[in-house]
Design a protein around this motif. Structure first.
Motif, short mmCIF file in Angstrom:
data_model
loop_
_atom_site.label_atom_id
_atom_site.label_comp_id
_atom_site.label_asym_id
_atom_site.label_seq_id
_atom_site.Cartn_x
_atom_site.Cartn_y
_atom_site.Cartn_z
N SER A 211 16.16 -1.44 -16.43
CA SER A 211 17.31 -1.81 -17.22
C SER A 211 17.00 -2.84 -18.19
O SER A 211 17.80 -3.46 -18.71
N GLN A 212 15.49 -3.25 -18.36
CA GLN A 212 15.18 -4.21 -19.29
C GLN A 212 13.87 -3.91 -19.98
O GLN A 212 13.07 -3.17 -19.31
N TRP A 213 13.63 -4.67 -21.00
CA TRP A 213 12.18 -4.22 -21.60
C TRP A 213 10.92 -5.22 -20.90
O TRP A 213 11.35 -6.49 -20.73
N LYS A 214 9.93 -4.56 -20.56
CA LYS A 214 8.81 -5.25 -20.04
C LYS A 214 7.57 -5.13 -20.95
O LYS A 214 7.35 -4.16 -21.47
N ALA A 215 7.01 -6.19 -21.17
CA ALA A 215 5.85 -6.40 -21.94
C ALA A 215 4.67 -6.11 -21.14
O ALA A 215 4.45 -6.54 -20.10
N ASN A 216 3.72 -5.21 -21.74
CA ASN A 216 2.29 -4.99 -20.84
C ASN A 216 1.09 -4.95 -22.22
O ASN A 216 1.63 -5.01 -23.32
N LYS A 217 0.20 -4.99 -21.56
CA LYS A 217 -0.98 -5.00 -22.49
C LYS A 217 -1.74 -3.44 -22.35
O LYS A 217 -1.53 -2.76 -21.36
N MET A 218 -2.29 -3.06 -23.49
CA MET A 218 -2.66 -1.68 -23.58
C MET A 218 -3.86 -1.56 -22.44
O MET A 218 -4.65 -2.43 -22.26
N PHE A 219 -3.86 -0.33 -21.67
CA PHE A 219 -4.62 -0.02 -20.85
C PHE A 219 -4.56 -0.94 -19.56
O PHE A 219 -5.53 -0.85 -18.80
N GLU A 220 -3.65 -1.57 -19.39
CA GLU A 220 -3.08 -2.45 -18.31
C GLU A 220 -3.07 -1.45 -17.26
O GLU A 220 -3.22 -2.04 -15.92
N HIS A 221 -2.28 -0.56 -17.27
CA HIS A 221 -1.79 0.11 -16.12
C HIS A 221 -2.04 1.83 -16.40
O HIS A 221 -1.44 2.34 -17.32
N GLY A 222 -2.77 2.15 -15.61
CA GLY A 222 -3.36 3.72 -15.64
C GLY A 222 -3.04 4.51 -14.31
O GLY A 222 -2.62 4.01 -13.51
N LYS A 223 -2.60 5.94 -14.61
CA LYS A 223 -2.58 6.66 -13.38
C LYS A 223 -2.94 8.17 -13.71
O LYS A 223 -2.97 8.60 -14.83
N GLU A 224 -3.54 8.76 -12.63
CA GLU A 224 -3.85 10.16 -12.84
C GLU A 224 -2.67 10.82 -12.75
O GLU A 224 -2.06 10.91 -11.63
N TRP A 225 -2.32 11.92 -13.62
CA TRP A 225 -1.40 12.78 -13.58
C TRP A 225 -2.13 14.18 -13.43
O TRP A 225 -3.01 14.46 -13.97
N ASP A 226 -1.47 15.01 -12.53
CA ASP A 226 -1.83 16.30 -12.54
C ASP A 226 -0.65 17.28 -13.19
O ASP A 226 0.24 17.58 -12.71
N MET A 227 -1.25 17.74 -14.29
CA MET A 227 -0.25 18.44 -15.36
C MET A 227 -0.35 19.86 -15.43
O MET A 227 -1.57 20.33 -15.11
N PRO A 228 0.65 20.66 -15.54
CA PRO A 228 0.47 22.11 -15.59
C PRO A 228 -0.80 22.36 -16.64
O PRO A 228 -0.85 21.83 -17.71
N VAL A 229 -1.55 23.56 -16.26
CA VAL A 229 -2.27 23.98 -17.32
C VAL A 229 -3.61 23.09 -17.30
O VAL A 229 -4.96 23.11 -17.27
N THR A 230 -3.38 21.67 -17.82
CA THR A 230 -4.37 20.84 -18.24
C THR A 230 -4.86 20.01 -17.09
O THR A 230 -6.28 19.42 -17.09
N GLY A 231 -4.22 20.15 -15.85
CA GLY A 231 -4.94 19.60 -14.66
C GLY A 231 -4.90 18.09 -14.46
O GLY A 231 -3.95 17.58 -15.14
N LYS A 232 -5.91 17.55 -13.89
CA LYS A 232 -5.85 15.89 -13.66
C LYS A 232 -6.38 15.35 -14.55
O LYS A 232 -7.33 15.54 -15.18
N SER A 233 -5.68 14.09 -15.38
CA SER A 233 -5.97 13.37 -16.23
C SER A 233 -5.58 12.13 -16.14
O SER A 233 -4.36 11.74 -15.62
N MET A 234 -6.23 11.03 -16.73
CA MET A 234 -6.10 9.72 -16.56
C MET A 234 -5.00 9.35 -17.82
O MET A 234 -5.31 10.01 -18.81
N ALA A 235 -3.95 8.71 -17.66
CA ALA A 235 -2.85 8.27 -18.62
C ALA A 235 -2.56 6.99 -18.42
O ALA A 235 -2.58 6.32 -17.36
N TYR A 236 -2.19 6.16 -19.67
CA TYR A 236 -1.85 4.84 -19.61
C TYR A 236 -0.77 4.72 -20.16
O TYR A 236 -0.14 5.16 -21.09
N LEU A 237 0.14 3.40 -19.53
CA LEU A 237 1.37 3.06 -19.86
C LEU A 237 1.12 2.47 -21.04
O LEU A 237 0.56 1.68 -21.61
#
Length: 428
Positions: A211-237
């Motif tokens: 419930s508050q704003w958090k500052a991050n740097k680009m590409f600081e946090h990444g995670k692999e998501w397994d999405m319908p149709v497109t499958g596993k992909s790395m995405a970044y906060l």
């Protein structure tokens, strides 16, 4: 009922918006397209005629316009008798076009938050820096203004609202995931305006955590998501427009946006940034010329609209909500997948432009019919999402839901009838 649409902009998203307006011109009426370069507007009109996308005989007209000129924009709105303005030009134009709509009574729609060319990644919430300051003026003038009604922001806001109202007693987190598993075959290109694309990532990226704003740097946090149709992909906060309204209107402590990037994109981005070529600040060349590095990069990269013909693959964009229902943990994914080649066959665009343009026209149709004609300023999640999702299901953007009952087409009215929704708004 409102009729006659003025489309401002002539890029990839405007191309889709114009085609979809033409496909619905019996309801929407005259279609006028305006941009600084009238030739681009004329090319869109030629494309509509070539594809046979005009639903019935009617006005399709191109205009030259500097939309930063509020009085000129007012004059064009009045001359074309446009009651709906879809602003899909640069986000730098938002406040000028909005002001023209307030001055003429025309409904206003856009697909992104206003930006000041000299600032990037401003202090959140971003809408409070610009658009929301004109909310009272819209209300006093009885002007409908629907903010951020592309896909993200836009459709993902509607997904969040629908799931929040219909499937949960409490929502603990919303993760919005945007994956483009397509290929355009170029060495390097962005899927929409390079200047706007890079500005999202060159400084602080904001997320809503506890419930508050958090500052991050680009590409600081990444995670692999397994999405319908497109499958596993790395995405970044990543920071993104929709967080800045969802955090206000939904009582959810954690709202995050994740965007998929390949290693090649990240490497090129980092080189450009480290060299200072993504700066929005002017620099002086050895010849005494003042230039903005980011504008130079934009000038040498491919026009996103030019990518459409050779684009292959699919996109998947959706909301993953986690929370509780009847005291038990619950998880729901609402999403859309879109095919680049199918979009090109229908309207001559790639899927990124298609997913941003179709929702704006769906919203315009709902305004024309009176369903979303709020006569005040709203973000998408403040409107009833059911007719919006249902309409898009018939306009080329089909919504699916994945939960403990399986993966199925989301039919909003049927889902609402079975879930007995209770609307719960956060305190603004």
């Amino acid at each position: 009922m409102k009729r006659n649409v003025l489309v401002i902009g002539a890029g990839g998203v405007a191309h889709v918006v114009a085609h979809k307006c033409a496909q619905n011109n019996k309801l929407l009426g005259d279609i006028n397209i305006a941009s600084r370069t009238v030739g681009k507007c004329e090319a869109i009109i030629d494309s509509i005629k070539e594809k046979g996308n005009l639903q019935s005989p009617g006005v399709l007209r191109a205009h030259q316009l500097d939309a930063m000129d509020i009085e000129a924009t007012k004059a064009l709105i009045r001359a074309t008798k446009s009651q709906i303005v879809i602003n899909v030009g640069s986000p730098f134009l938002n406040m000028s076009v909005l002001e023209a709509c307030i001055g003429t009574g025309a409904a206003y729609l856009d697909t992104a938050i206003h930006e000041d060319p000299s600032k990037v990644c401003e202090t959140p919430p971003w809408y409070a820096n610009y658009e929301w300051k004109r909310s009272q003026a819209c209300k006093e003038a009885g002007v409908t203004a629907v903010l951020g009604v592309g896909f993200d922001p836009g459709v993902v806001n509607a997904y969040a609202r629908f799931a929040y109202d219909n499937y949960f007693d409490q929502v603990d987190s919303i993760d919005i995931i945007d994956i483009n598993a397509g290929s355009h075959g170029r060495y390097f290109a962005t899927n929409f305006d390079p200047e706007i694309n890079f500005r999202e990532f060159t400084s602080t990226v904001w997320s809503w955590e506890n419930s508050q704003w958090k500052a991050n740097k680009m590409f600081e946090h990444g995670k692999e998501w397994d999405m319908p149709v497109t499958g596993k992909s790395m995405a970044y906060l990543t920071g993104h427009d929709e967080l800045h309204s969802l955090s206000r209107f939904l009582d959810v402590p954690n709202i995050r946006f994740w965007m998929g990037f390949g290693e090649h994109y990240i490497n090129v981005f980092n080189v450009l940034k480290n060299l200072g070529l993504l700066s929005e600040k002017p620099v002086l060349t050895a010849r005494g010329q003042e230039i903005v590095p980011l504008e130079v990069v934009k000038a040498v990269l491919p026009d996103p609209a030019s990518l459409a013909a050779g684009y292959t693959g699919k996109t998947c964009i959706g909301d993953l909500l986690k929370g509780t229902k009847d005291g038990q943990p619950k998880e729901v994914m609402i999403y859309n997948t879109c095919d680049h080649e199918e979009c090109y066959a229908e309207v001559g665009s790639q899927a990124i432009s298609y997913t941003a343009g179709v929702p704006a026209v769906a919203a315009a149709i709902l305004i024309a019919k009176g369903t979303w004609d709020s006569k005040c300023m709203v973000n998408v999640e403040e409107q009833d999402p059911a007719p919006f999702i249902a309409l898009m299901n018939n306009m080329g953007l089909v919504t699916r839901i994945k939960d403990e009952h399986g993966d199925r087409l989301l039919e909003p009215m049927r889902e609402m009838a079975s879930s007995e929704p209770e609307k719960r708004f956060a305190t603004a």
